[in-house]
Design a protein around this motif. Structure first.
Motif, PDB file in Angstrom:
ATOM      1  N   ALA A  41       0.864  -1.178   0.000  1.00 38.33           N
ATOM      2  CA  ALA A  41       0.000   0.000   0.000  1.00 38.33           C
ATOM      3  C   ALA A  41       0.897   1.223   0.000  1.00 38.33           C
ATOM      4  O   ALA A  41       1.664   1.441   0.933  1.00 38.33           O
ATOM      5  N   LEU A  42       0.788   1.998  -1.058  1.00 38.77           N
ATOM      6  CA  LEU A  42       1.649   3.162  -1.212  1.00 38.77           C
ATOM      7  C   LEU A  42       0.796   4.426  -1.037  1.00 38.77           C
ATOM      8  O   LEU A  42      -0.207   4.587  -1.715  1.00 38.77           O
ATOM      9  N   ALA A  43       1.205   5.255  -0.089  1.00 37.12           N
ATOM     10  CA  ALA A  43       0.460   6.492   0.149  1.00 37.12           C
ATOM     11  C   ALA A  43       1.296   7.673  -0.311  1.00 37.12           C
ATOM     12  O   ALA A  43       2.416   7.873   0.157  1.00 37.12           O
ATOM     13  N   VAL A  44       0.747   8.433  -1.251  1.00 35.05           N
ATOM     14  CA  VAL A  44       1.413   9.661  -1.694  1.00 35.05           C
ATOM     15  C   VAL A  44       0.519  10.847  -1.321  1.00 35.05           C
ATOM     16  O   VAL A  44      -0.662  10.670  -1.027  1.00 35.05           O
ATOM     17  N   GLY A  45       1.080  12.031  -1.338  1.00 36.58           N
ATOM     18  CA  GLY A  45       0.310  13.208  -0.934  1.00 36.58           C
ATOM     19  C   GLY A  45       0.092  14.192  -2.071  1.00 36.58           C
ATOM     20  O   GLY A  45      -0.197  15.355  -1.837  1.00 36.58           O
ATOM     21  N   THR A  46       0.237  13.704  -3.290  1.00 32.42           N
ATOM     22  CA  THR A  46       0.092  14.568  -4.460  1.00 32.42           C
ATOM     23  C   THR A  46      -1.109  14.101  -5.278  1.00 32.42           C
ATOM     24  O   THR A  46      -1.084  13.004  -5.840  1.00 32.42           O
ATOM     25  N   PRO A  47      -2.172  14.919  -5.322  1.00 32.41           N
ATOM     26  CA  PRO A  47      -3.356  14.519  -6.090  1.00 32.41           C
ATOM     27  C   PRO A  47      -2.979  14.064  -7.509  1.00 32.41           C
ATOM     28  O   PRO A  47      -2.124  14.659  -8.147  1.00 32.41           O
ATOM     29  N   ASP A  48      -3.648  12.999  -7.933  1.00 30.09           N
ATOM     30  CA  ASP A  48      -3.356  12.373  -9.234  1.00 30.09           C
ATOM     31  C   ASP A  48      -4.215  13.055 -10.290  1.00 30.09           C
ATOM     32  O   ASP A  48      -5.413  12.896 -10.342  1.00 30.09           O
ATOM     33  N   ILE A  49      -3.540  13.801 -11.153  1.00 31.95           N
ATOM     34  CA  ILE A  49      -4.285  14.640 -12.074  1.00 31.95           C
ATOM     35  C   ILE A  49      -4.275  14.083 -13.485  1.00 31.95           C
ATOM     36  O   ILE A  49      -5.014  14.508 -14.352  1.00 31.95           O
ATOM     37  N   LEU A  61       4.198   1.647 -10.879  1.00 31.00           N
ATOM     38  CA  LEU A  61       5.274   1.112 -11.718  1.00 31.00           C
ATOM     39  C   LEU A  61       6.633   1.273 -11.044  1.00 31.00           C
ATOM     40  O   LEU A  61       7.445   0.333 -11.037  1.00 31.00           O
ATOM     41  N   MET A  62       6.883   2.447 -10.477  1.00 26.10           N
ATOM     42  CA  MET A  62       8.195   2.687  -9.874  1.00 26.10           C
ATOM     43  C   MET A  62       8.385   1.834  -8.631  1.00 26.10           C
ATOM     44  O   MET A  62       9.467   1.275  -8.412  1.00 26.10           O
ATOM     45  N   ALA A  63       7.334   1.709  -7.808  1.00 30.10           N
ATOM     46  CA  ALA A  63       7.450   0.868  -6.608  1.00 30.10           C
ATOM     47  C   ALA A  63       7.671  -0.583  -7.006  1.00 30.10           C
ATOM     48  O   ALA A  63       8.530  -1.279  -6.443  1.00 30.10           O
ATOM     49  N   ALA A  64       6.924  -1.050  -7.995  1.00 33.85           N
ATOM     50  CA  ALA A  64       7.032  -2.440  -8.426  1.00 33.85           C
ATOM     51  C   ALA A  64       8.420  -2.719  -9.015  1.00 33.85           C
ATOM     52  O   ALA A  64       9.030  -3.755  -8.737  1.00 33.85           O
ATOM     53  N   GLY A  79       5.058  -7.498  -8.791  1.00 34.60           N
ATOM     54  CA  GLY A  79       4.184  -7.164  -9.910  1.00 34.60           C
ATOM     55  C   GLY A  79       3.520  -5.806  -9.717  1.00 34.60           C
ATOM     56  O   GLY A  79       3.251  -5.391  -8.587  1.00 34.60           O
ATOM     57  N   TYR A  80       3.238  -5.146 -10.845  1.00 34.11           N
ATOM     58  CA  TYR A  80       2.517  -3.860 -10.836  1.00 34.11           C
ATOM     59  C   TYR A  80       1.195  -3.990 -10.079  1.00 34.11           C
ATOM     60  O   TYR A  80       0.814  -3.114  -9.314  1.00 34.11           O
ATOM     61  N   GLU A  81       0.534  -5.121 -10.287  1.00 37.41           N
ATOM     62  CA  GLU A  81      -0.770  -5.339  -9.658  1.00 37.41           C
ATOM     63  C   GLU A  81      -0.665  -5.489  -8.140  1.00 37.41           C
ATOM     64  O   GLU A  81      -1.657  -5.401  -7.427  1.00 37.41           O
ATOM     65  N   GLN A  82       0.546  -5.754  -7.659  1.00 35.21           N
ATOM     66  CA  GLN A  82       0.728  -5.950  -6.219  1.00 35.21           C
ATOM     67  C   GLN A  82       0.808  -4.623  -5.455  1.00 35.21           C
ATOM     68  O   GLN A  82       0.835  -4.613  -4.236  1.00 35.21           O
ATOM     69  N   VAL A  83       0.899  -3.534  -6.191  1.00 32.69           N
ATOM     70  CA  VAL A  83       1.015  -2.237  -5.521  1.00 32.69           C
ATOM     71  C   VAL A  83      -0.285  -1.473  -5.698  1.00 32.69           C
ATOM     72  O   VAL A  83      -0.811  -1.372  -6.806  1.00 32.69           O
ATOM     73  N   ARG A  84      -0.796  -0.948  -4.601  1.00 34.06           N
ATOM     74  CA  ARG A  84      -1.956  -0.066  -4.709  1.00 34.06           C
ATOM     75  C   ARG A  84      -1.550   1.302  -4.165  1.00 34.06           C
ATOM     76  O   ARG A  84      -1.102   1.422  -3.027  1.00 34.06           O
TER      77      ARG A  84
END
Lengths: 163, 756, 80
Positions: free
Chosen positions: B471-479, B488-491, B497-502
């Motif tokens: 589970a990846l928490a960022v603080g920048t709204p996804d525009i 992709l970068m975390a994976a 896998g890409y699907e393993q990261v939310r």
């Protein structure tokens, strides 16, 4: 303030609601029925973000009164996928990255479905003019048009397989 | 700083970066489930509406709200008296949200109500009596600078001019960037072109109007749900304006329906909070499209003079720009950025750019994609095009001969590192579009553009779940798809896998401060923080594996998503996968998480070159864009589809800016086209397919080489299209937009000239 | 000594100064020196962008400045 009692069908379900005479169908969908998939971008029929189908006709729901829904059949974005199965247009929009912010996407999908149901093999020009009533500010339309054209090809192939 | 060392761990081969997976928020967005600003509601919610000034400039003598307050269903009315005045940098923001002594533009907020229904709120607005003393107004930048112009602020004296002015003026300040000696430079020129240009204000035109749902209790604790490019900005600004502790205000960023810079400030949010506090109820506010046009932040209108000289063999000897940008009723137009960027594409010895920041009776401008740069680029690239024609040189070759490259001392000061302008020019020259045959009334144009890109305050947390997902928490709204890039970068880093990261956009109470999603910063900065957080997790995972094996932590390495003994000396243990280490984590030391906080720098300047072909109907002045090709340096494209999307979207906005979009003010100073019918943004049938070439000159300040890509794409289009239109009609177009009436007028003037 | 130059508005605020030579190891030290020489810049120095050898920094007090560095102090910058 006297409300109108309206009975209508939305995405195949029978629905009843009470609305004020001046309320648009978009207001009713969003504020009374919790169907917030249709968006209000302008309220004047210029942006197409509130596109729905009313008795098979593509309309801006901000230009239709809630009271006019009486006895009609309404299709909204919420009814586009069948259960967990996405409509081919929804799939192609995802594959082609045909959305960035996504606010216009429900309107585009509803409008594009209406096009493909009438014109299964549209040209690029037909797609562009049919979708000219839907504004997108993020994509430059390139990937949206490609997604619609690719859907048409795929649906044709599926039909051929089914036959 | 540790950053340098970590970035030295650069990756150049990738398993997942550069692929095109489906975005994680995609299904929600194609099914209508995604929740945007106006899609939230709360029990007991009231509807808030704003009363706006019908005058461009007026003193507000008195506001009588008694009748509105007495209307059944009205729960609160607020005016200037409900916001404490202040004297600091936030005063302009406050005054823009709610007028004080004067209404400064058509649409300026004067009062607001909260009522049980929208209809009652509308009725209440009509019951508010405002006593206005109408004042003379000015909306044009050149008019505002003239002696005798109506003065907006009698306490404003132009900054940075000698001698110090003795009279107030609408010119807030002057700025200058210069290198070398332009007088000597022009003396060396064989050919000099000097032209004056004007551009009208345009609006970002995001399809989603501003919307928020605010809830503020008498204990000073509150929450806002809001569509914004920066929820921490909303929190800090609103807390300051309303006198709240930052910790007591929790802001959740909804999905955002476009921003392009326009959602980097506050408009209705402090008002909604004030109404909520006064009424004791949640208050929802949604702007109408009319309000969005009249009262949010379009970009500047401008007036510019550009002079460039070249030798016969195509070497630019000097360049000069005078830029005048009006930024609405408050200082702060992006003219300084215009002056810095105007000549950034060129390697120049002698250059001077002067800017004037001007105030007028228009809404306070907000950032719009590369703020300040596109207008100056339009003017400069038009002059460059004319010079190339005059010396009979191919316009790409002319630019190549003068192009900025690594080591060039930029016109705004610093020296460029590795940059990709030349590559974009060469890519355009090699593209079939450059050689496609042109018919009658058709023309071809190209232009280059530059933007800085910024990074800034960033904070990211990466939590590892027991099943090996993240589970990846960022603080920048996804525009525009940034959650896909983060996944992709975390994976890539973790080898899963890409699907393993939310990836989610966390609210302001769940994650440390993050700057606004602006300056093309998110994929660079949140991406950098994500990569660093992932590397921290890897370090911890290696330590857990080491403990499990009973060997020292530095005897363990990470490869392909597995912890392995570093060599045969370390021992012979079966590698442990990410999933295995995650599953054992509760027995090996507790939950696994990585975190990274940084004030990132080095987002990497970016250049683009755009090429377009147009056909102009000489009867109607209507311009059709036939072909459009973009080459832009992205450093490294994480998710190429969304990089292309940024390129294409910028071009389409540029097509609108070039051909149609403009703020039209009447003699009364009121905006005449505050709707999508009359302010016409490009629709699908106005655009061709937009071809893209992603140039990748790695940014040395990012572990994968990423540069910002969001803004540069709107810098070249106006110049490219103006050059194409001018070529098609044989008249140099000097004003934007090149709408049909302006083109017909230009053609008529040419005929008249020929007849004379 | 690092060579410090002022850009745009800052230059005029400081009275169109030419190059300033300062002895500083970090951006914070550069800004302190510049503030001492040009007190008129003090209100803005906390918000400026600083380019050290071509790399632009915002709010980075501790970024290293070398004796031969070229430093540009630029006005506050933001994007959209």
């Amino acid at each position: 303030m006297s409300g109108h009692h309206v009975t209508t069908t939305i995405n195949g379900d029978s629905v009843e609601f009470v609305c004020e005479p001046q309320e648009s169908l978009l207001d009713v969908l969003r504020n009374h029925l919790g169907l917030t998939g249709a968006k209000e971008g302008c309220g004047t029929g210029d942006c197409g973000a509130c596109s729905i189908e009313l008795d098979g006709r593509l309309v801006c729901s901000c230009l239709v009164l809630g009271a006019e829904a009486e006895g009609r059949k309404i299709r909204t974005i919420e009814g586009m996928a069948k259960g967990d199965k996405l409509h081919p247009l929804q799939k192609k929009f995802l594959e082609h990255a045909a959305l960035q912010c996504g606010i216009c996407t429900p309107g585009f999908l509803v409008a594009a479905r209406a096009l493909l149901e009438r014109t299964p093999n549209p040209t690029e020009t037909q797609v562009r003019y049919w979708l000219a009533g839907n504004l997108c500010r993020c994509t430059g339309y390139d990937k949206i048009v490609r997604a619609v054209l690719a859907t048409a090809v795929e649906m044709k192939q599926e039909k051929r397989h089914a036959a | 700083m540790p950053l340098e060392g970590d970035i030295a761990q650069r990756k150049t081969t990738f398993k997942q970066i550069g692929t095109r997976p489906i975005r994680p928020d995609g299904v929600d967005k194609v099914t209508g489930r995604a929740r945007f600003g106006a899609d939230a509601s709360a029990p007991g919610m009231l509807i808030g509406k704003v009363l706006r000034s019908p005058h461009a400039h007026a003193r507000i003598r008195k506001i009588n709200t008694a009748k509105a307050e007495a209307l059944a269903g009205v729960k609160a009315v607020v005016t200037r008296d409900d916001f404490k005045d202040r004297n600091d940098a936030l005063r302009d923001v406050l005054v823009n949200c709610m007028a004080r002594d004067k209404a400064l533009y058509d649409g300026h907020a004067v009062a607001a109500v909260a009522a049980t229904t929208a209809a009652i709120a509308d009725k209440a607005l009509k019951l508010i009596v405002v006593d206005y003393e109408v004042l003379p107004h000015v909306t044009d930048v050149d008019e505002a600078m003239k002696p005798g112009a109506p003065i907006l602020d009698k306490t404003m004296f132009t900054n940075n001019v000698e001698p110090k002015p003795t009279k107030p003026s609408n010119v807030a300040s002057r700025c200058e960037f210069a290198l070398g000696d332009i007088k000597a430079g022009f003396a060396k020129a064989d050919v000099v072109v000097e032209r004056s240009f004007k551009t009208e204000a345009t609006h970002q035109g995001y399809i989603e109007p501003h919307a928020c749902l605010a809830n503020l209790g008498p204990d000073g604790q509150g929450e806002i749900w809001v569509c914004t490019q920066g929820h921490y900005m909303i929190r800090n600004t609103c807390a300051d304006l309303l006198g709240l502790d930052i910790s007591k205000l929790r802001v959740t960023a909804s999905e955002i329906g476009g921003g392009f810079g326009g959602k980097t400030t506050v408009f209705i949010e402090p008002v909604a909070l004030a109404l909520s506090r006064k009424s004791g109820r949640p208050v929802k506010m949604v702007m109408t499209r009319n309000e969005v046009f009249r009262a949010t932040g379009p970009t500047s209108s401008t007036s510019m003079r550009i002079k460039v000289g070249t030798t016969r063999d195509g070497r630019i000897t000097a360049a000069e720009a005078d830029l005048r940008y009006q930024g609405g009723a408050f200082p702060g137009s992006p003219v300084e950025l215009g002056a810095m960027t105007a000549f950034a594409c060129y390697d120049l010895e002698n250059v001077k750019a002067v800017g004037y920041d001007v105030i007028t009776n228009r809404p306070k401008q907000a950032a719009y994609r590369a703020p300040g740069a596109p207008m100056a680029a339009f003017a400069v690239e038009s002059v460059i095009d004319e010079l190339a024609k005059k010396i009979r040189m191919d316009p790409v070759d002319f630019r190549l001969k003068n192009a900025a490259k690594q080591g060039t001392k930029s016109a705004y000061g610093p020296t460029f590192g590795p940059i990709g302008l030349i590559q974009t020019l060469e890519a355009i020259k090699a593209h079939p579009n450059y050689r496609a045959p042109l018919g009658p009334n058709q023309g071809r144009g190209l232009a280059s553009g530059f933007w800085f890109n910024f990074a800034g305050q960033t904070c990211t947390t990466l939590n590892v779940n027991l099943d090996g997902t993240v589970a990846l928490a960022v603080g920048t709204p996804d525009i525009g798809g940034s959650r896909a890039s983060m996944c992709l970068m975390a994976a890539e880093e973790l080898g899963i896998g890409y699907e393993q990261v939310r990836t989610i956009v966390a609210d302001t109470s769940s994650l440390g401060y993050n700057d606004v999603t602006d300056g093309s910063r998110v994929t660079f900065a949140s991406g950098l923080a994500t990569i660093m957080a992932a590397r921290e997790v890897i370090k911890k995972m290696c330590a857990r594996a080491a403990k499990t094996w009973g060997i020292s932590a530095d005897a363990v390495t990470w490869e392909d998503g597995q912890a392995k003994p570093a060599g045969s000396n370390a021992g012979n243990f079966k590698p442990m996968s990410f999933k295995e280490i995650a599953a054992a984590s509760h027995s090996t030391g507790g939950p696994l998480a990585g975190h990274h906080e940084i004030n990132a720098d080095g987002a990497g300047v970016s250049f683009a070159t755009h090429l377009c072909d147009v056909e102009v109907d000489p009867e109607t002045g209507y311009t059709r864009v036939l072909r459009y090709t973009i080459a832009q340096d992205a450093g490294k494209a994480i998710h190429p589809s969304y990089v292309e999307g940024q390129f294409q979207g910028g071009a389409a906005q540029g097509i609108g800016w070039a051909l149609n979009e403009e703020y039209i003010y009447g003699k009364d100073g009121r905006l005449q086209n505050a709707g999508f019918l009359d302010y016409r943004i490009p629709v699908a049938s106005d655009c061709p397919m937009i071809d893209t070439i992603i140039v990748e000159v790695a940014n040395p300040k990012h572990p994968y080489g990423v540069r910002g890509v969001g803004e540069t794409s709107i810098v070249p289009p106006m110049g490219a299209i103006a050059n194409a239109v001018s070529a098609a009609i044989g008249v140099r177009m000097l004003e934007l937009p090149m709408s049909p009436p302006r083109i017909v007028h230009a053609l008529d003037s040419r005929l008249k000239k020929a007849a004379d | 000594m690092a060579r410090v130059m002022l850009g745009g508005t800052l230059k005029s605020l400081a009275g169109n100064t030419p190059v300033l030579e300062v002895d500083a190891k970090t951006i914070r030290e550069v800004l302190d020196r510049v503030g001492e020489v040009y007190p008129s810049l003090l209100p803005i120095l906390d918000r400026v962008a600083v380019a050290v050898d071509g790399q632009i920094y915002r709010n980075q007090w501790f970024a290293a400045v070398k004796p031969d560095s070229e430093v540009f102090i630029l006005p506050p910058m933001a994007g959209g």
